[in-house]
Write a protein that holds these residues in place. Structure first.
Motif, short mmCIF file in Angstrom:
data_model
loop_
_atom_site.label_atom_id
_atom_site.label_comp_id
_atom_site.label_asym_id
_atom_site.label_seq_id
_atom_site.Cartn_x
_atom_site.Cartn_y
_atom_site.Cartn_z
N ARG A 1 -5.79 -4.40 0.60
CA ARG A 1 -6.94 -3.24 0.17
C ARG A 1 -6.43 -2.31 0.79
O ARG A 1 -5.40 -2.02 1.77
CB ARG A 1 -8.07 -3.79 0.91
CG ARG A 1 -8.23 -4.16 2.46
CD ARG A 1 -9.64 -4.47 2.79
NE ARG A 1 -9.50 -4.66 4.41
CZ ARG A 1 -9.44 -3.68 5.34
NH1 ARG A 1 -9.52 -2.37 4.84
NH2 ARG A 1 -9.71 -3.85 6.51
N ASP B 1 -16.94 -1.19 0.70
CA ASP B 1 -16.86 -2.57 -0.18
C ASP B 1 -16.10 -2.17 -1.45
O ASP B 1 -15.22 -3.04 -1.86
CB ASP B 1 -18.08 -3.27 -0.22
CG ASP B 1 -18.00 -4.87 -0.60
OD1 ASP B 1 -17.04 -5.47 0.10
OD2 ASP B 1 -18.49 -5.01 -1.66
N ARG C 1 -6.03 2.51 -7.92
CA ARG C 1 -5.17 1.46 -7.91
C ARG C 1 -3.76 1.81 -8.14
O ARG C 1 -2.90 1.09 -8.35
CB ARG C 1 -5.46 0.90 -9.39
CG ARG C 1 -6.95 0.05 -9.20
CD ARG C 1 -7.37 -0.80 -10.52
NE ARG C 1 -8.49 -1.60 -10.44
CZ ARG C 1 -9.83 -1.11 -11.00
NH1 ARG C 1 -9.69 0.12 -11.72
NH2 ARG C 1 -10.81 -1.76 -10.84
N HIS D 1 -12.74 -1.60 -1.15
CA HIS D 1 -11.93 -2.71 -0.53
C HIS D 1 -11.50 -3.75 -1.79
O HIS D 1 -10.44 -4.37 -1.56
CB HIS D 1 -12.56 -3.46 0.45
CG HIS D 1 -12.29 -2.75 1.82
ND1 HIS D 1 -13.24 -3.03 2.81
CD2 HIS D 1 -11.70 -1.72 2.20
CE1 HIS D 1 -12.96 -2.11 4.06
NE2 HIS D 1 -12.17 -1.42 3.59
N THR D 2 -12.32 -3.91 -2.70
CA THR D 2 -12.37 -4.90 -3.78
C THR D 2 -11.28 -4.32 -4.96
O THR D 2 -11.08 -5.23 -6.02
CB THR D 2 -13.69 -5.36 -4.50
OG1 THR D 2 -14.25 -3.89 -5.15
CG2 THR D 2 -14.59 -5.67 -3.33
N ARG E 1 -11.44 5.10 -9.61
CA ARG E 1 -11.12 3.49 -9.71
C ARG E 1 -9.59 3.45 -10.30
O ARG E 1 -8.67 2.60 -9.57
CB ARG E 1 -11.91 2.82 -10.48
CG ARG E 1 -13.22 2.57 -9.73
CD ARG E 1 -14.16 1.58 -10.70
NE ARG E 1 -15.30 1.55 -10.30
CZ ARG E 1 -15.92 0.67 -9.27
NH1 ARG E 1 -14.81 -0.35 -8.66
NH2 ARG E 1 -17.14 0.52 -8.60
N TYR F 1 -5.07 -1.53 10.12
CA TYR F 1 -6.25 -2.27 9.44
C TYR F 1 -7.16 -2.34 10.61
O TYR F 1 -6.86 -3.03 11.73
CB TYR F 1 -5.99 -3.65 8.97
CG TYR F 1 -5.30 -3.15 7.34
CD1 TYR F 1 -6.19 -2.61 6.47
CD2 TYR F 1 -4.13 -3.61 6.90
CE1 TYR F 1 -5.58 -2.52 5.04
CE2 TYR F 1 -3.59 -3.50 5.69
CZ TYR F 1 -4.40 -2.95 4.94
OH TYR F 1 -3.90 -2.63 3.42
N ARG G 1 -7.93 -3.56 -5.12
CA ARG G 1 -6.60 -4.29 -4.99
C ARG G 1 -6.37 -4.97 -3.50
O ARG G 1 -7.13 -4.91 -2.75
CB ARG G 1 -5.59 -3.15 -5.24
CG ARG G 1 -5.76 -1.97 -4.13
CD ARG G 1 -5.13 -0.83 -4.48
NE ARG G 1 -3.79 -0.77 -4.28
CZ ARG G 1 -2.77 0.28 -4.08
NH1 ARG G 1 -3.35 1.56 -4.63
NH2 ARG G 1 -1.61 0.25 -3.70
N GLY G 2 -5.46 -5.58 -3.98
CA GLY G 2 -4.82 -6.29 -2.42
C GLY G 2 -3.41 -6.04 -2.30
O GLY G 2 -2.55 -6.04 -3.46
N ILE H 1 0.79 -1.37 -0.15
CA ILE H 1 0.12 -0.09 0.09
C ILE H 1 0.86 1.27 -0.17
O ILE H 1 1.90 1.27 0.76
CB ILE H 1 -0.92 0.06 1.23
CG1 ILE H 1 -0.35 -0.14 2.40
CG2 ILE H 1 -1.75 -1.28 1.18
CD1 ILE H 1 -1.12 0.35 3.68
#
Length: 341
Positions: A58, A49, A24, A52-53, A20, A312, A55-56, A3
């Motif tokens: 998050r 939500d 990213r 959160h979806t 978006r 987190y 990238r990882g 991150i």
């Protein structure tokens, strides 16, 4: 993917395609939410939500949700009183005030965790000396011992709900009249006075394991020429060195006037990170984020310090579970009751 060291905000209640793409970007590591992003608990949970979806790992999601004047989500959330009320109760009944501080910290954090927010920028650890309107009743008290007692209880309550606390505004914003949103406040007090009063809440909370700190956009003229959030002296020598702080340092909003003297936005980000911040907060400039990321593109991207990962949120209840939770029901009753007085 790590991150990144930037936290930015959003224009509205849903993500558009350009946002978006921005979120990213490897330099981005978090999102701060405001009232303009909020309509209802269901809407904000869906927005988070969708963040959160992307990238990882998050992105971190944060909000200013202290209570009183500074509570971004209103409808569908418990109305939290300013923490100054806890200070007034403390003057009459310290044990009761500490108990209510823990309940308030838990309630604030539990309701935010139930919609997916990782952390709130709270609590304020400043000493209110009666000169700062921007701090005012956001501070627990004017005396260090009272701020220490109440903030320790409040932070403990946040931790019970799975939320890391962010103490602010290091080393203390309560003795300057100017608002750092619109000017650079200058605190002329000598080092010894700051050390013996304003630093005490930070020192005690650090000893108790405070996870994160936000420095002030204030220049302490007798100590250093740079505002605290851009000062290696304050962040590395005092905060990390003398006070032994090992948690995360997140800048205050670099779009504020108190940060303007450092240069353009990319210079502010670089200066904050070079001084010792782990994450730079940039708000209210939706058209400036893409150019900023372009300017930073060629810079070395720092790795993610473990202390940021500790921000987190943990073990949230769902909204429906929370509403059936007897601890939540009791907390709402307790906070609502003392808010009336």
């Amino acid at each position: 993917m790590t991150i990144g060291p930037l936290m930015i905000d959003l224009k509205g209640m849903t993500l558009d395609p350009a946002e978006r793409e921005l979120l990213r970007h490897p330099w981005v590591g978090g999102v701060i939410l405001f009232s303009r992003n909020y309509e209802s608990p269901e809407q904000i949970a869906a927005l988070i939500d969708s963040i959160h979806t992307l990238r990882g790992p998050r992105l971190l999601v944060a909000v200013d949700h202290e209570g009183g004047r500074v509570q971004r989500f209103r409808e569908g959330f418990t109305s939290l009183p300013p923490v100054r009320l806890l200070g007034q109760i403390y003057d009459r009944d310290p044990p009761q005030a500490r108990r209510l501080a823990a309940i308030t910290g838990w309630l604030m954090a539990a309701e935010l965790r139930a919609v997916g927010v990782d952390f709130s920028f709270a609590p304020v650890l400043d000493l209110d000396q009666g000169v700062s309107r921007v701090i005012g009743d956001r501070a627990f008290h004017s005396e260090p011992d009272a701020v220490i007692a109440l903030s320790k209880a409040y932070v403990r309550g946040m931790a019970w709900a799975g939320m890391a606390a962010v103490g602010k505004h290091f080393p203390g914003h309560g003795s300057v009249a100017a608002d750092s949103h619109v000017a650079l406040p200058v605190d002329e007090r000598p080092w010894q006075q700051i050390r013996e009063r304003d630093l005490l809440p930070f020192e005690r909370l650090i000893s108790a394991g405070l996870p994160a700190i936000m420095p002030a956009h204030v220049r302490y003229a007798s100590v250093d020429l740079l505002p605290a959030g851009f000062s290696p002296f304050w962040l590395e020598e005092v905060l990390r060195g003398q006070l032994g702080f090992q948690g995360a340092i997140i800048s205050d909003d670099l779009g504020m006037a108190g940060a303007a003297g450092v240069g353009g936005m990319s210079e502010r980000v670089r200066a904050a990170l070079s001084a010792g911040c782990d994450m730079a907060l940039v708000c209210n400039d939706p058209h400036g984020y893409a150019p900023l990321l372009d300017e930073l593109e060629g810079d070395h991207l720092p790795g993610t310090p473990a202390r940021l990962l500790r921000l987190y949120g943990r073990y949230p209840l769902t909204r429906s579970q929370l509403s059936r939770n007897s601890a939540w029901q009791r907390a709402v009753q307790a906070v609502t009751a003392y808010a009336r007085f």
